[in-house]
Structure formats: C-alpha cells, structure tokens
Design an enzyme around this catalytic site. Sequence first.
Site, PDB file in Angstrom:
ATOM      1  N   GLU A 192     -47.890  -9.036  18.624  1.00 43.16           N
ATOM      2  CA  GLU A 192     -48.327 -10.415  18.858  1.00 43.16           C
ATOM      3  C   GLU A 192     -47.657 -11.062  20.061  1.00 43.16           C
ATOM      4  O   GLU A 192     -46.881 -12.036  19.909  1.00 43.16           O
ATOM      5  CB  GLU A 192     -48.100 -11.263  17.595  1.00 43.16           C
ATOM      6  CG  GLU A 192     -48.798 -10.722  16.370  1.00 43.16           C
ATOM      7  CD  GLU A 192     -48.650 -11.611  15.142  1.00 43.16           C
ATOM      8  OE1 GLU A 192     -47.896 -12.599  15.192  1.00 43.16           O
ATOM      9  OE2 GLU A 192     -49.308 -11.315  14.126  1.00 43.16           O
ATOM     10  N   GLU A 195     -52.218  -6.123  10.527  1.00 44.39           N
ATOM     11  CA  GLU A 195     -51.735  -7.108   9.548  1.00 44.39           C
ATOM     12  C   GLU A 195     -52.929  -7.849   8.979  1.00 44.39           C
ATOM     13  O   GLU A 195     -53.808  -8.295   9.723  1.00 44.39           O
ATOM     14  CB  GLU A 195     -50.803  -8.159  10.181  1.00 44.39           C
ATOM     15  CG  GLU A 195     -49.440  -7.663  10.535  1.00 44.39           C
ATOM     16  CD  GLU A 195     -48.540  -8.752  11.120  1.00 44.39           C
ATOM     17  OE1 GLU A 195     -48.796  -9.955  10.884  1.00 44.39           O
ATOM     18  OE2 GLU A 195     -47.593  -8.389  11.833  1.00 44.39           O
TER      19      GLU A 195
HETATM   20  O1  IFM Z   1     -44.939 -12.959   9.171  1.00 43.13           O
HETATM   21  C1  IFM Z   1     -45.768 -12.952  10.282  1.00 43.13           C
HETATM   22  C2  IFM Z   1     -45.543 -11.712  11.100  1.00 43.13           C
HETATM   23  O2  IFM Z   1     -44.219 -11.592  11.507  1.00 43.13           O
HETATM   24  C3  IFM Z   1     -46.401 -11.710  12.340  1.00 43.13           C
HETATM   25  N1  IFM Z   1     -47.777 -11.973  11.990  1.00 43.13           N
HETATM   26  C4  IFM Z   1     -48.083 -13.060  11.139  1.00 43.13           C
HETATM   27  C5  IFM Z   1     -47.225 -13.002   9.883  1.00 43.13           C
HETATM   28  C6  IFM Z   1     -47.541 -14.188   8.950  1.00 43.13           C
HETATM   29  O3  IFM Z   1     -47.301 -15.382   9.607  1.00 43.13           O
END
Ligand code: IFM
Length: 461
Positions: A184, A368
């Site tokens: 990210e 994710e």
């Molecule tokens: O916890 C975070 C993660 O570190 C990065 N992506 C989003 C998740 C939820 O906010």
Amino acid sequence: MDLTPPPVSLADLVAPPAGSPMRRREFIFGAGTSSYQIEGAAHEDGRLESIWDRFSATPGKVLRGEDGAVACDHYHRWQEDLDILQRLGVDAYRFSIAWPRVMDQGGQPNERGIDFYKRLLDGLAERGIRAFVTLYHWDLPQHLEDRGGWLNRETAYRFADYADLMSRKLAGHGDVAAWTTHNEPWCAAYLGYGDGHHAPGLANPRWAAQAMHHLLLGHGLALPALRANAPGAQHGIVANCAPGYADRDTAADRDAASLFETYQNRWVLDPLLKGEYPAELWRYWKGCEPLVLPGDMELIRQPIDYLGINFYSRAVLRSQGPDTIAWVRHPDVERTTMDWEVYPQGMQDLFEAFKRDYANLPPLYVTENGMSSHDSVAHGEVDDVQRQNYIKQHFAACSRAMDSGVDVRGYFIWSLLDNFEWAFGYERRFGLVHVDFETQQRTLKRSALAYADFLRERAAG
Ligand code: IFM
C-alpha cells in the site's frame, strides 16, 4: 412434520459458490499480518526504532496512546501462531519483515533479527505453508526518517539494499512463493506525508507526491536484486484500491468519482503499469508534481509477476465545484467498525475495470480483504456473524470477476490475528483469531473455524 432445520456445514458460512474457479486446488488461500502490527519485542535482539515507535509515542497520534511495543507478542509466540495457520489449512501466509530488525544503522545485517525470519520461514515450510513476504509494511527505520524518509531519494536506494540483503539471507529458508516490495504505497505516501494520519505524521500533498515517487522508485530499484536472488519466486507489489461511484447521475458527480479513482488507484497503478502519473491528478493537487529524474519511470514500470490488491470498501462521491470532491456518507447501509461500507460488488466492478484499463494487467491476488468488528469471547467462542457474511459475499464477488475473465490467483484474509490497527490502536479487531491483549490468549472466531472447514473440504476434493 419435522421442523428441525437442515444441518449447515460450517464451511457454508464462508465458502465461495459451488463451481467457483476459487475452489480449484491451485487457487491459493491464505491469511495475512504485518510486522509492526503483531510482532512486539520492539527493543529485542538489536531492533532499531521505527517511525511507528516514534509516532505512537507522540501524544494524540494513536487512540488511547497505544503502540506496537508488545502487540500480539508474535516475536515470542510465532510457533503457536504458525500452528493456528496449520489448523486453518491455509496454502500460504502473508507477513512482512521489520526493516529496523534486520539492518543496523550502517546498513549492515543484524543477524539476530534475520534469524527470526529464517525460523519463521522454516517453521512455515515444516507445516506445509508457503510464504508471501512483504518487505515494506510501513515500519521505516527512524534513522532514515531523520534524514528525510521517503522525501529523500536516498531512501529508495537504501530500500533496494535492504531488499537485496533479505532476499540473499533468506534464500534456502522455507518456500517463498512471492516477494512484495511495498504494501500500500498509497497509505505510506498519503497518510504518512499527505495528511499526517500515519507515521511520520507529515501533512502536505506535495510531500505525498514526492514520497510516492520515491516509494515506487525503491520498488523499481529492488526488483532486479529480488529476481536475481529469488529466481523461483514471483515478484510484485500490493496496492490498496477502491472503486468510486457517482452519488447522483450527473456529469459532475461522475467526474468526481473518476477523480477519486485517479487519486486512490491510478496514482499508484498508472506509473507501475503505464510508466506515467495520471495527468488528472495534478488537477486535484495543483502544482504538486514530484521531481522525476530521467530513467525513473522506466525503472518503475518494469514488468511484475503479479499485482496484489487490498480491497475493503467503496467510496461514493459528489462534486463540490470544479476539481473538488466530497465523500458522501449514506445512512442505512451496512458498515464495519471502521465505518467502512460493506460493498462486495465493488470488488467485481474494480477488477473488471482494471482489466479494461490496463492491457498489461498482471495476474491479481487479493492480498487483503476482511473487516473489523466488536468481537468478544463468550463461553470460549466468538460468533462473528458479520465477518462470516462479509467473507462469503466477497468470495462470491471475486468469483464473478474470475468468471468474467479476470485472472485472480489467490486470496488472503486480513487478518490472521486481531492486532495493532495503526492510529486506531487495538480497538478495531480484524482477526480471524481473537487476541486477548491482556493474556495473549488466542481464540479462533467462528469465521476462522468456517474457513478451516471450507479449506478442509476443498483439500478432500
Ligand atoms: O491493518 C491494515 C493493514 O495494515 C493495511 N491494509 C488495511 C488494513 C486495515 O486497515
């Protein structure tokens, strides 16, 4: 008449639809974590200070003043956590390396820190679990931030050194299926340098644009070393993306939605896949173009083996005048405790749009997806109904995208464990596994038990 409801298999609570391409054996299912969010042991074995240690210690930055000094104590409890992964039956585990743990201030290896990741990788392999290893999930060594962090071009070169070191040192340990340069970059650049919500807490869109450029440059500089040191693995990057929808069916709101997608998605994906920043971005952030040196964009746009997408929600937008957009928050829609709307269809829409927009779109992984809720243990159980539905609906959306021709290779639930949710501390629980942060007791939530049942059924054919 027998009114007993038919028995529902736990697997059905989360499983993708019958006949889904996600049920094929080669599709990878997993769960993910990141170093600062779970490891703890902030001062052990020569680990240096990270920007998140410094930021968390700054009053007012993290809810209730919490920090990652202990977190899930995974640094000491990693074997128990790997046993849980084995019990889930996942194909792969996605985790990140803490840069401040593995290199000293002079750039020399810290063998004690590196040994932890060797043990982790070997432990995964012993349990038949492959690894997706992320190099940067936001815990920059503080000494690099002291010299400008991602605003300093030099950090991109230090990142490439770090990637080279880790891929050499960890070669021969475990079964690393994939290396990820950055998790990210949007969050690292925008939340870290653009609005100050994350470490290092700076707030200027001009800085966000420059930080993004150096993050992406670091990605490009790291790739050749990763390929040379880990020729058998896939190499890529992970972006957090969201679709934007016009609130009203007007040209102005459609433009607002498009501008949102430029800022959220194209800012990261266009340089990686097209070798240029989207020109519209500078409509939104006038005069914020980063300094780009000759050759940078060629480095950034090198082919990657996969693109990881972190998907959570969508945005609904309204125009508020030329090049000014407003997020609309409609009441009466389902939300999580992050206040994020639950909108699974957004995943299908987003993936199909990427396939249309990028002729060279590499295979995707959902690196994710998951949600936060107020989970608590009652009689030894956690019945996280909303999470079970969330997972099932998002699996179905991913499956529809695959049916329409999008090449998705795997899916990682965020997160394996309840953990340190950055500026929200420990209040927002994303785990498949509940963690009691007083006792460090782990309890598999019902979503985890259902995921395990589904994976067991799939393995049995
Ligand atoms: O916890 C975070 C993660 O570190 C990065 N992506 C989003 C998740 C939820 O906010």
